[in-house]
Design a protein around this motif. Structure first.
Motif, mmCIF file in Angstrom:
data_model
loop_
_atom_site.group_PDB
_atom_site.id
_atom_site.type_symbol
_atom_site.label_atom_id
_atom_site.label_comp_id
_atom_site.label_asym_id
_atom_site.label_seq_id
_atom_site.Cartn_x
_atom_site.Cartn_y
_atom_site.Cartn_z
ATOM 1 N N CYS A 1 -6.382 -0.567 3.967
ATOM 2 C CA CYS A 1 -6.030 0.029 2.675
ATOM 3 C C CYS A 1 -6.456 1.496 2.616
ATOM 4 O O CYS A 1 -5.729 2.340 2.075
ATOM 5 C CB CYS A 1 -6.669 -0.748 1.531
ATOM 6 N N LEU B 1 -10.038 -1.083 -1.632
ATOM 7 C CA LEU B 1 -9.924 -2.525 -1.846
ATOM 8 C C LEU B 1 -10.970 -2.973 -2.864
ATOM 9 O O LEU B 1 -12.157 -2.686 -2.714
ATOM 10 C CB LEU B 1 -10.145 -3.268 -0.527
ATOM 11 N N SER C 1 -9.987 -3.744 4.123
ATOM 12 C CA SER C 1 -10.439 -2.533 3.433
ATOM 13 C C SER C 1 -10.091 -1.278 4.230
ATOM 14 O O SER C 1 -9.590 -0.283 3.677
ATOM 15 C CB SER C 1 -11.945 -2.612 3.189
ATOM 16 N N TYR D 1 -6.759 -1.206 -5.266
ATOM 17 C CA TYR D 1 -5.956 -2.409 -5.076
ATOM 18 C C TYR D 1 -6.793 -3.599 -5.541
ATOM 19 O O TYR D 1 -7.819 -3.919 -4.951
ATOM 20 C CB TYR D 1 -5.573 -2.549 -3.605
ATOM 21 N N MET E 1 0.826 -1.214 0.000
ATOM 22 C CA MET E 1 0.000 0.000 0.000
ATOM 23 C C MET E 1 0.857 1.260 0.000
ATOM 24 O O MET E 1 0.472 2.276 -0.585
ATOM 25 C CB MET E 1 -0.954 0.010 1.196
#
Length: 182
Positions: free
Chosen positions: A136, A143, A133, A102, A91
């Motif tokens: 991220c 995500l 999620s 991603y 990330m």
């Protein structure tokens, strides 16, 4: 209209950095960067990629998913901790590239029997996806669960089921994988 291509389409034919430079020279507007190994999860590598993508917009990243993604769902704290450490490195690279998304596969359904869904745990998996999620999002990355015949999202209904627990989950539709799954 934007024209986008993943560097994964050139995997094993070109390095990630050469593939991105090739796509940039070919007039591609948007790219997904396929980070294929741990040494590519660094800011130095992201800097190289940014230099090679002079005008191309890097919209998403995709990792070689079996490196750490299945372990993000582990009940073993060290296994899960190490997996989140690698996700953090990926990330950081995504953020350095300006990637907003991603592309994620998650759990690998290695054995054919696991692909039927008979032993699925959508509530537990949804909670794990919510945690992944949120992690991220701390990097400014969304995500996106991709449909893949050998992974968690391998048939119709799976995404809807997971969305009940992980409301912010996004999806990536891979037409080739949808055809394989049919």
């Amino acid at each position: 209209m934007e024209f986008g291509v993943s560097t994964a389409s050139l995997f094993l034919r070109m390095t990630t950095e050469d593939a991105l430079q090739y796509l940039d020279r070919s007039g591609v507007d948007v790219a997904e960067v396929f980070l294929s190994t741990y040494s590519e999860y660094t800011e130095e590598f992201a800097s190289l990629l940014k230099r090679n993508a002079e005008r191309i917009k890097i919209r998403s990243v995709h990792t070689l998913n079996t490196q750490f993604e299945p372990q993000l769902f582990s009940d073993h704290s060290r296994v899960k901790g190490d997996a989140f450490s690698w996700l953090g490195k990926a990330m950081e690279t995504a953020r350095a590239l300006g990637a907003e998304y991603y592309t994620f596969h998650g759990i690998a359904r290695i054995k054919r029997a696991a692909r039927s869904g008979a032993n699925d745990r959508p509530s537990a998996w949804g909670k794990s996806l919510e945690e992944i999620s949120a992690f991220c999002k701390n990097y400014g990355v969304c995500l996106c669960l991709e449909n893949v015949e050998w992974a968690i999202y391998n048939r119709p209904g799976v995404f809807r089921s997971l969305l009940k627990t992980c409301r912010g989950l996004c999806a990536v539709l891979d037409i080739k994988q949808a055809r394989i799954s049919a």
